[in-house]
Design a protein around this motif. Structure first.
Motif, PDB file in Angstrom:
ATOM      1  N   TYR A   1       0.837  -1.197   0.000  1.00 54.83           N
ATOM      2  CA  TYR A   1       0.000   0.000   0.000  1.00 54.83           C
ATOM      3  C   TYR A   1       0.877   1.255   0.000  1.00 54.83           C
ATOM      4  N   PRO A   2       1.390   1.633  -1.145  1.00 58.62           N
ATOM      5  CA  PRO A   2       2.265   2.809  -1.192  1.00 58.62           C
ATOM      6  C   PRO A   2       1.529   4.103  -0.840  1.00 58.62           C
ATOM      7  N   ALA A   3       0.201   4.121  -1.001  1.00 55.49           N
ATOM      8  CA  ALA A   3      -0.565   5.324  -0.671  1.00 55.49           C
ATOM      9  C   ALA A   3      -0.891   5.338   0.827  1.00 55.49           C
ATOM     10  N   GLY A   4      -1.383   6.504   1.278  1.00 51.22           N
ATOM     11  CA  GLY A   4      -1.806   6.609   2.666  1.00 51.22           C
ATOM     12  C   GLY A   4      -0.654   6.803   3.627  1.00 51.22           C
ATOM     13  N   GLU A   5      -0.978   6.687   4.925  1.00 51.96           N
ATOM     14  CA  GLU A   5       0.016   6.895   5.977  1.00 51.96           C
ATOM     15  C   GLU A   5      -0.019   5.743   6.972  1.00 51.96           C
ATOM     16  N   LEU A   6       1.159   5.393   7.470  1.00 51.10           N
ATOM     17  CA  LEU A   6       1.265   4.488   8.611  1.00 51.10           C
ATOM     18  C   LEU A   6       1.445   5.355   9.850  1.00 51.10           C
ATOM     19  N   VAL A   7       0.553   5.165  10.830  1.00 51.92           N
ATOM     20  CA  VAL A   7       0.545   6.022  12.012  1.00 51.92           C
ATOM     21  C   VAL A   7       0.621   5.161  13.263  1.00 51.92           C
ATOM     22  N   LYS A   8       1.549   5.510  14.140  1.00 53.48           N
ATOM     23  CA  LYS A   8       1.685   4.812  15.415  1.00 53.48           C
ATOM     24  C   LYS A   8       0.994   5.632  16.500  1.00 53.48           C
ATOM     25  N   LEU A   9       0.098   4.995  17.233  1.00 49.72           N
ATOM     26  CA  LEU A   9      -0.650   5.658  18.297  1.00 49.72           C
ATOM     27  C   LEU A   9      -0.156   5.190  19.657  1.00 49.72           C
ATOM     28  N   GLY A  10      -0.134   6.107  20.606  1.00 51.46           N
ATOM     29  CA  GLY A  10       0.237   5.774  21.974  1.00 51.46           C
ATOM     30  C   GLY A  10      -0.880   6.139  22.929  1.00 51.46           C
ATOM     31  N   PHE A  11      -1.312   5.165  23.751  1.00 50.20           N
ATOM     32  CA  PHE A  11      -2.394   5.379  24.712  1.00 50.20           C
ATOM     33  C   PHE A  11      -1.838   5.183  26.117  1.00 50.20           C
ATOM     34  N   ILE A  12      -2.342   5.965  27.069  1.00 49.91           N
ATOM     35  CA  ILE A  12      -1.859   5.848  28.441  1.00 49.91           C
ATOM     36  C   ILE A  12      -3.032   5.817  29.415  1.00 49.91           C
TER      37      ILE A  12
ATOM     38  N   ILE B   1      -6.990  12.355   5.903  1.00 55.73           N
ATOM     39  CA  ILE B   1      -5.995  11.726   6.779  1.00 55.73           C
ATOM     40  C   ILE B   1      -5.464  12.742   7.783  1.00 55.73           C
ATOM     41  N   ARG B   2      -5.170  13.963   7.322  1.00 58.63           N
ATOM     42  CA  ARG B   2      -4.702  15.002   8.245  1.00 58.63           C
ATOM     43  C   ARG B   2      -5.755  15.305   9.300  1.00 58.63           C
ATOM     44  N   ALA B   3      -7.016  15.355   8.873  1.00 54.77           N
ATOM     45  CA  ALA B   3      -8.107  15.628   9.815  1.00 54.77           C
ATOM     46  C   ALA B   3      -8.248  14.491  10.832  1.00 54.77           C
ATOM     47  N   ALA B   4      -8.066  13.252  10.377  1.00 56.31           N
ATOM     48  CA  ALA B   4      -8.159  12.100  11.280  1.00 56.31           C
ATOM     49  C   ALA B   4      -7.043  12.139  12.325  1.00 56.31           C
ATOM     50  N   ILE B   5      -5.829  12.474  11.886  1.00 59.03           N
ATOM     51  CA  ILE B   5      -4.700  12.566  12.821  1.00 59.03           C
ATOM     52  C   ILE B   5      -4.936  13.689  13.827  1.00 59.03           C
ATOM     53  N   ALA B   6      -5.470  14.822  13.338  1.00 59.80           N
ATOM     54  CA  ALA B   6      -5.788  15.934  14.248  1.00 59.80           C
ATOM     55  C   ALA B   6      -6.846  15.524  15.267  1.00 59.80           C
ATOM     56  N   PHE B   7      -7.824  14.728  14.825  1.00 52.92           N
ATOM     57  CA  PHE B   7      -8.865  14.222  15.729  1.00 52.92           C
ATOM     58  C   PHE B   7      -8.241  13.376  16.846  1.00 52.92           C
ATOM     59  N   LEU B   8      -7.310  12.498  16.485  1.00 49.53           N
ATOM     60  CA  LEU B   8      -6.639  11.656  17.483  1.00 49.53           C
ATOM     61  C   LEU B   8      -5.847  12.500  18.475  1.00 49.53           C
ATOM     62  N   GLU B   9      -5.152  13.493  17.960  1.00 45.90           N
ATOM     63  CA  GLU B   9      -4.373  14.366  18.841  1.00 45.90           C
ATOM     64  C   GLU B   9      -5.274  15.156  19.782  1.00 45.90           C
ATOM     65  N   ASP B  10      -6.464  15.561  19.280  1.00 43.56           N
ATOM     66  CA  ASP B  10      -7.423  16.261  20.139  1.00 43.56           C
ATOM     67  C   ASP B  10      -7.929  15.372  21.264  1.00 43.56           C
ATOM     68  N   ARG B  11      -7.901  14.055  21.041  1.00 40.50           N
ATOM     69  CA  ARG B  11      -8.307  13.096  22.076  1.00 40.50           C
ATOM     70  C   ARG B  11      -7.129  12.730  22.977  1.00 40.50           C
ATOM     71  N   ASN B  12      -6.036  13.503  22.888  1.00 38.40           N
ATOM     72  CA  ASN B  12      -4.822  13.288  23.689  1.00 38.40           C
ATOM     73  C   ASN B  12      -4.164  11.938  23.424  1.00 38.40           C
ATOM     74  N   VAL B  13      -4.342  11.439  22.203  1.00 40.19           N
ATOM     75  CA  VAL B  13      -3.654  10.221  21.781  1.00 40.19           C
ATOM     76  C   VAL B  13      -2.363  10.640  21.085  1.00 40.19           C
ATOM     77  N   ARG B  14      -1.240  10.166  21.583  1.00 45.36           N
ATOM     78  CA  ARG B  14       0.041  10.515  20.960  1.00 45.36           C
ATOM     79  C   ARG B  14       0.139   9.833  19.600  1.00 45.36           C
ATOM     80  N   THR B  15       0.418  10.609  18.583  1.00 49.29           N
ATOM     81  CA  THR B  15       0.481  10.065  17.232  1.00 49.29           C
ATOM     82  C   THR B  15       1.850  10.315  16.619  1.00 49.29           C
ATOM     83  N   GLU B  16       2.298   9.372  15.834  1.00 54.48           N
ATOM     84  CA  GLU B  16       3.582   9.479  15.132  1.00 54.48           C
ATOM     85  C   GLU B  16       3.427   8.888  13.742  1.00 54.48           C
ATOM     86  N   VAL B  17       3.575   9.732  12.740  1.00 51.88           N
ATOM     87  CA  VAL B  17       3.522   9.259  11.361  1.00 51.88           C
ATOM     88  C   VAL B  17       4.845   8.578  11.052  1.00 51.88           C
TER      89      VAL B  17
END
Length: 341
Positions: free
Chosen positions: A261-272, A321-337
């Protein structure tokens, strides 16, 4: 409880001066389980030997309960060591003595009466779960049982601090967990301060409150275990955390997915903490018109709470995709592309 100030230890070798511990300063609180982690040669074994006076510092100081361990000698040092006990990787038991006799040995040296030695040994045998094995010899015991004897012997003089030098490295995973559970129980029941050194992040994750990461004699990272898991700063710390939070083939999986899947983004999420139980992923899928593929995930439990990681592949328009990542960050989920993997 324990205060290290600008602690340095140098050795003269055939190749010149070796700095094993390099200007280390840290504090350990009473009743804390404090971990020191590093690879071979990091200086952690030398550091723990400085704590009980087996080594003297080249510079700096070691204070335990307002006793300057780094400065005292002779009888005063021997008395201080009775309050700073140690357990070892290879048990160091007396093979010609029974379980009970091994536990009584430090009390014998301290001049405690036979009656008191016997009573204390039986009390400790029950504490470490060896009732019925008091008359067995070390050769008749499993590795885990030998380490339980070592722990009981270390507790004989009612110490204030217990030092653990790679205490589970010679044990299988299941036995390791049972010994770690015992150490936690002892810490809670006796209020004992425990300092352990290891090269295994599993040990740190399971029982420690705080951890110091050592490399080349220096403490390169220090903090609460849960915080270290959530956001390790140094590269060496990231490698240790990856031991228990990522699958061994995670990098290969990522490379493989990028090929498919060359398209899209791989994103690592961190939950605490409580975040690990929230339906964030369900909200994400419902809210955004993107394709979400779960690559891999894991939840690690520490003494102070849980920390989870989740690898996602997000496919869709760049804007969504940018909006989805921003949504995760707003939920205080650490994200790393995951770029450049």
């Amino acid at each position: 409880m324990i205060e290290l100030k600008n602690l340095t230890k140098r050795f003269q070798t055939d190749k010149g001066v070796l700095t094993a511990v390099d200007d280390v300063s840290l504090s350990i609180s009473k009743g804390e389980i404090f971990g020191i982690i590093g690879y071979s040669g990091a200086g952690k074994s030398t550091l723990i030997r400085l704590l009980n006076g087996l080594e003297k510092p080249t510079a700096g100081s070691v204070d335990i309960q307002n006793r300057k361990i780094s400065a005292i000698r002779g009888v005063e040092l021997r008395k201080a060591r009775q309050k700073v006990s140690m357990i070892f990787q290879h048990f160091n038991l007396l093979w010609s003595r029974t379980v009970k006799e091994n536990i009584e040995f430090p009390l014998e040296i301290a001049g405690v009466s036979k009656t008191e030695r016997n009573a204390r040994a039986l009390e400790l045998i029950e504490l470490v779960g060896l009732t019925g094995r008091e008359n067995a010899y070390p050769s008749q015991l499993s590795g885990g049982q030998k380490q339980r004897v070592g722990i009981a012997r270390a507790l004989a003089n009612d110490p204030e601090v217990l030092l653990c030098d790679e205490a589970t490295s010679a044990l299988d995973p299941q036995t390791t967990d049972s010994i770690l559970d015992l150490l936690v129980s002892i810490n809670e029941r006796l209020g004992l301060t425990i300092v352990l050194i290891t090269h295994e992040m599993h040990v740190i994750r399971k029982i420690c409150h705080r951890v110091a990461v050592m490399e080349a004699g220096k403490v390169v990272e220090l903090g609460d275990v849960l915080s270290i898991f959530q956001m390790p700063r140094e590269q060496i710390t990231k490698r240790f955390v990856a031991q228990v939070t990522e699958a061994e083939d995670a990098s290969e999986t990522i490379r493989h997915l990028r090929e498919i899947y060359p398209a899209g983004e791989l994103v690592k999420l961190g939950f605490i903490g409580d975040q690990t139980e929230q339906p964030v992923l369900t909200e994400l899928i419902r809210k955004f018109p993107i394709e979400v593929n779960i690559v891999q995930g894991n939840i690690s439990r520490t003494q102070r709470g849980a920390y989870g990681t989740l690898m996602l592949q997000l496919k869709g328009s760049e804007e969504e995709i940018r909006a989805a990542i921003a949504f995760l960050e707003d939920r205080n989920v650490r994200t790393e592309v995951m770029t450049g993997v």
